[in-house]
Design a protein around this motif. Structure first.
Motif, mmCIF file in Angstrom:
data_model
loop_
_atom_site.group_PDB
_atom_site.id
_atom_site.type_symbol
_atom_site.label_atom_id
_atom_site.label_comp_id
_atom_site.label_asym_id
_atom_site.label_seq_id
_atom_site.Cartn_x
_atom_site.Cartn_y
_atom_site.Cartn_z
ATOM 1 N N VAL A 16 -6.109 6.667 8.347
ATOM 2 C CA VAL A 16 -5.566 5.465 8.068
ATOM 3 C C VAL A 16 -5.409 5.377 6.362
ATOM 4 N N HIS A 17 -4.235 4.892 6.178
ATOM 5 C CA HIS A 17 -3.774 4.866 4.730
ATOM 6 C C HIS A 17 -3.392 3.439 4.350
ATOM 7 N N ILE A 18 -3.994 2.643 3.258
ATOM 8 C CA ILE A 18 -3.526 1.635 2.827
ATOM 9 C C ILE A 18 -3.258 1.630 1.349
ATOM 10 N N GLY A 19 -2.272 1.669 0.857
ATOM 11 C CA GLY A 19 -1.955 1.775 -0.705
ATOM 12 C C GLY A 19 -2.341 3.151 -1.183
ATOM 13 N N ALA A 20 -3.284 3.121 -2.019
ATOM 14 C CA ALA A 20 -3.813 4.416 -2.449
ATOM 15 C C ALA A 20 -4.953 5.009 -1.807
ATOM 16 N N MET A 21 -5.432 4.260 -0.955
ATOM 17 C CA MET A 21 -6.713 4.428 -0.266
ATOM 18 C C MET A 21 -6.607 4.978 1.172
ATOM 19 N N GLU A 22 -7.558 6.038 1.652
ATOM 20 C CA GLU A 22 -7.481 6.652 2.892
ATOM 21 C C GLU A 22 -8.843 6.772 3.368
ATOM 22 N N PHE A 23 -8.914 6.230 4.703
ATOM 23 C CA PHE A 23 -10.215 6.584 5.440
ATOM 24 C C PHE A 23 -10.105 6.750 7.012
ATOM 25 N N GLU A 24 -11.234 7.012 7.617
ATOM 26 C CA GLU A 24 -11.201 7.600 8.926
ATOM 27 C C GLU A 24 -11.559 6.208 9.615
ATOM 28 N N PHE A 25 -10.805 6.050 10.929
ATOM 29 C CA PHE A 25 -11.002 4.892 11.817
ATOM 30 C C PHE A 25 -12.156 5.026 12.762
ATOM 31 N N ARG A 26 -13.132 3.907 12.453
ATOM 32 C CA ARG A 26 -14.397 3.819 13.677
ATOM 33 C C ARG A 26 -14.281 2.587 14.020
ATOM 34 N N GLU A 27 -14.789 2.485 15.326
ATOM 35 C CA GLU A 27 -14.995 1.263 16.256
ATOM 36 C C GLU A 27 -16.096 0.409 15.511
ATOM 37 N N VAL B 198 -6.848 -4.169 -1.025
ATOM 38 C CA VAL B 198 -7.596 -2.754 -1.257
ATOM 39 C C VAL B 198 -7.696 -2.365 -2.690
ATOM 40 N N ALA B 199 -6.565 -2.709 -3.502
ATOM 41 C CA ALA B 199 -6.685 -2.291 -4.913
ATOM 42 C C ALA B 199 -8.001 -3.111 -5.924
ATOM 43 N N MET B 200 -8.155 -4.219 -5.536
ATOM 44 C CA MET B 200 -9.020 -5.136 -6.229
ATOM 45 C C MET B 200 -10.396 -4.960 -5.435
ATOM 46 N N THR B 201 -10.825 -4.133 -4.586
ATOM 47 C CA THR B 201 -11.984 -4.175 -3.895
ATOM 48 C C THR B 201 -12.748 -3.030 -4.668
ATOM 49 N N ASN B 202 -14.160 -3.325 -4.804
ATOM 50 C CA ASN B 202 -14.841 -2.141 -5.542
ATOM 51 C C ASN B 202 -15.859 -1.490 -4.240
ATOM 52 N N PHE B 203 -15.286 -0.495 -3.642
ATOM 53 C CA PHE B 203 -15.597 0.074 -2.455
ATOM 54 C C PHE B 203 -17.140 0.856 -2.723
ATOM 55 N N LEU B 204 -17.456 0.816 -3.891
ATOM 56 C CA LEU B 204 -18.780 1.367 -4.224
ATOM 57 C C LEU B 204 -19.850 0.172 -4.042
ATOM 58 N N ASP C 8 -0.662 10.377 10.341
ATOM 59 C CA ASP C 8 -1.604 9.556 10.067
ATOM 60 C C ASP C 8 -0.828 8.035 10.019
ATOM 61 N N PHE C 9 -1.846 7.033 10.292
ATOM 62 C CA PHE C 9 -1.439 5.595 10.444
ATOM 63 C C PHE C 9 -1.239 5.056 8.921
ATOM 64 N N VAL C 10 -0.033 4.463 8.739
ATOM 65 C CA VAL C 10 -0.101 3.766 7.273
ATOM 66 C C VAL C 10 0.125 2.270 7.695
ATOM 67 N N VAL C 11 -0.833 1.635 6.921
ATOM 68 C CA VAL C 11 -0.588 -0.018 6.944
ATOM 69 C C VAL C 11 0.002 -0.414 5.786
ATOM 70 N N SER C 12 0.958 -1.340 5.776
ATOM 71 C CA SER C 12 1.405 -1.991 4.776
ATOM 72 C C SER C 12 1.495 -3.415 4.736
ATOM 73 N N GLY C 13 1.531 -4.061 3.828
ATOM 74 C CA GLY C 13 1.451 -5.389 3.821
ATOM 75 C C GLY C 13 0.948 -5.526 2.103
ATOM 76 N N LYS C 14 1.828 -6.931 1.502
ATOM 77 C CA LYS C 14 1.671 -7.126 0.212
ATOM 78 C C LYS C 14 0.053 -7.401 -0.029
ATOM 79 N N SER C 15 -0.388 -8.581 0.635
ATOM 80 C CA SER C 15 -1.523 -9.089 0.334
ATOM 81 C C SER C 15 -2.798 -8.018 0.771
ATOM 82 N N LEU C 16 -2.417 -7.340 1.525
ATOM 83 C CA LEU C 16 -3.591 -6.394 2.106
ATOM 84 C C LEU C 16 -3.657 -5.329 1.250
ATOM 85 N N GLU C 17 -2.264 -4.688 0.580
ATOM 86 C CA GLU C 17 -2.652 -3.788 -0.336
ATOM 87 C C GLU C 17 -3.115 -4.332 -1.496
#
Length: 426
Positions: A415-426, A377-383, A365-374
């Protein structure tokens, strides 16, 4: 009292409060705008030097420290309250290290000195903050930022002016007992002293200094044999080393050989300690056999450029002269400048928060790391659809898609970013 000089603790700063999504609903204001307030900041975890502590014993019973969460924002642009800081008291001489990376986060040496070890999370912004000319009625708000969490190693290095080193049973404890109010356990068997002992020594002219009786060193101490590292750590803070040898040689050891062996261990452990000024002290001069080794010890001191004293800690012979010289030496002591080889304290601003790295984990799996990006993700309400669209916009602005494609990502890859996981789509 039990002496504890190394322990592990867990710290977690408070999370930021969530922002509020709300709109003005008042009489005569039929189309009120967004009015959700921001969340409050989470409480920091702050280490502070307490003059009433001299060991890390308290941390044997209390290992977890948590900051409080900030309060959530509310309607009518009401901000949530910031949480108070969580203060952790430590003795002077405490070094705080990150267990995972080994980085030194703080070196606490002065009474009242403070260091923020875990920063509390920022409060999430309410929907009122996202209103602009293009979107006058945003429906989303941010979650609070998670507070930092760390597993820590605390190490205590004694803050003594003078450290005593030498083999077991050469009379270090007897010297401390003879010139201070400290009463270490003294016996004729090896390793009577198993924990460091501090003694306050008064000089002739109403001044004083702190002397540390470091437990006896043995060959291999620098490699961790016995309790080598635990003992050698305490020599690092001292300004002057009194190298004690048993001039009588009654235990079957040669005092000249002992001197070289102990210095070899000090040099192996730290070049900085090996460069420290030493005074060679021949103890047990009340024993007749001691006189036979004095010529060789005087020659050693002359060759090594050391000040030499003959004493008997048991009868106090020569002790007053030694203490008087040490007091004068400390009065003229000038702190040596820090060098590049010395321990560097962790700089929280050293890492670029905007830097983004992409790697692969063991499952491919792909792991995206970055302080501001993580943090995003943590502060976004994906609902919330609007919040998701905002996230996708920032994702494109940062060029994450192109970076993933350059790494060979394909449709449907995870793709993993912090505690979030999702499928890559164009």
């Amino acid at each position: 009292m039990q002496f504890i000089d190394r322990t592990k603790v867990i710290c977690k700063a408070g999370d930021g409060g969530h922002g509020k999504s709300a709109f003005r609903r008042e009489k005569f204001v039929p189309n009120g705008g967004p009015s959700g307030g921001d969340g409050g900041r989470g409480g920091d975890v702050i280490f502070v030097v307490d003059p009433n502590m001299n060991t890390l014993l308290d941390f044997r019973f209390h290992r977890k420290f948590n900051g409080k969460n900030g309060e959530n924002g509310d309607i009518k642009n009401q901000y949530g309250a910031n949480a108070p800081a969580c203060y952790v008291k430590v003795p002077a001489g405490t070094i705080v290290k990150d267990e995972e990376t080994g980085e030194v986060l703080a070196d606490l040496t002065e009474i009242g000195q403070e260091a923020v070890i875990c920063k509390g999370g920022r409060g999430g912004r309410g929907n009122a903050k996202f209103a602009n000319s293009a979107n006058r009625a945003p429906t989303f708000a941010e979650f609070g930022e998670p507070g930092e969490a760390r597993n820590l190693i605390l190490e205590l290095k004694l803050l003594a002016d003078v450290g005593l080193v030498g083999y077991p049973s050469v009379g270090k404890s007897s010297l401390v007992a003879s010139c201070s109010a400290a009463r270490p356990e003294i016996a004729e068997y090896h390793f009577t002293t198993i924990t460091p002992v501090l003694g306050v020594v008064k000089t002739d002219y109403e001044k004083s200094f702190v002397m540390a009786d470091i437990p006896g060193l043995i060959e291999g101490a620098a490699d961790g044999v016995g309790l080598g590292h635990d003992f050698l750590r305490h020599v690092e803070r001292t300004k002057l080393i009194l190298h004690i040898v048993d001039a009588s040689g009654l235990e079957g050891r040669d005092p000249v050989e002992d001197y070289y062996k102990i210095n070899a261990e000090l040099k192996k452990y730290s070049e900085k300690i090996a460069r420290r000024t030493q005074i060679l002290v021949a103890n047990k001069m009340d024993i007749p056999e001691a006189a036979e080794n004095i010529p060789r010890l005087k020659k050693l001191a002359e060759e090594e450029g050391l000040k030499f004293f003959e004493i008997s800690a048991a009868t106090r012979q020569g002790v007053a002269e030694l203490i008087s010289y040490v007091g004068e030496w400390l009065d003229n002591y000038v702190e040596e400048p820090e060098t590049e080889d010395d321990v560097k304290v962790y700089d929280e601003n050293a890492e670029d928060p905007e830097k983004v790295t992409i790697s692969r984990d063991i499952s491919g799996d792909f792991v995206v790391s970055g302080k501001s990006l993580e943090k995003l993700v943590a502060m976004t309400n994906f609902l919330n659809d609007e919040a998701v669209r905002r996230f996708q916009y920032i994702w494109r602005i940062k060029g994450i898609d192109s970076k993933l494609k350059a790494k060979g990502i394909k449709e449907g890859d995870t793709v993993h970013i912090g505690a979030m996981e999702f499928e890559f789509r164009e």
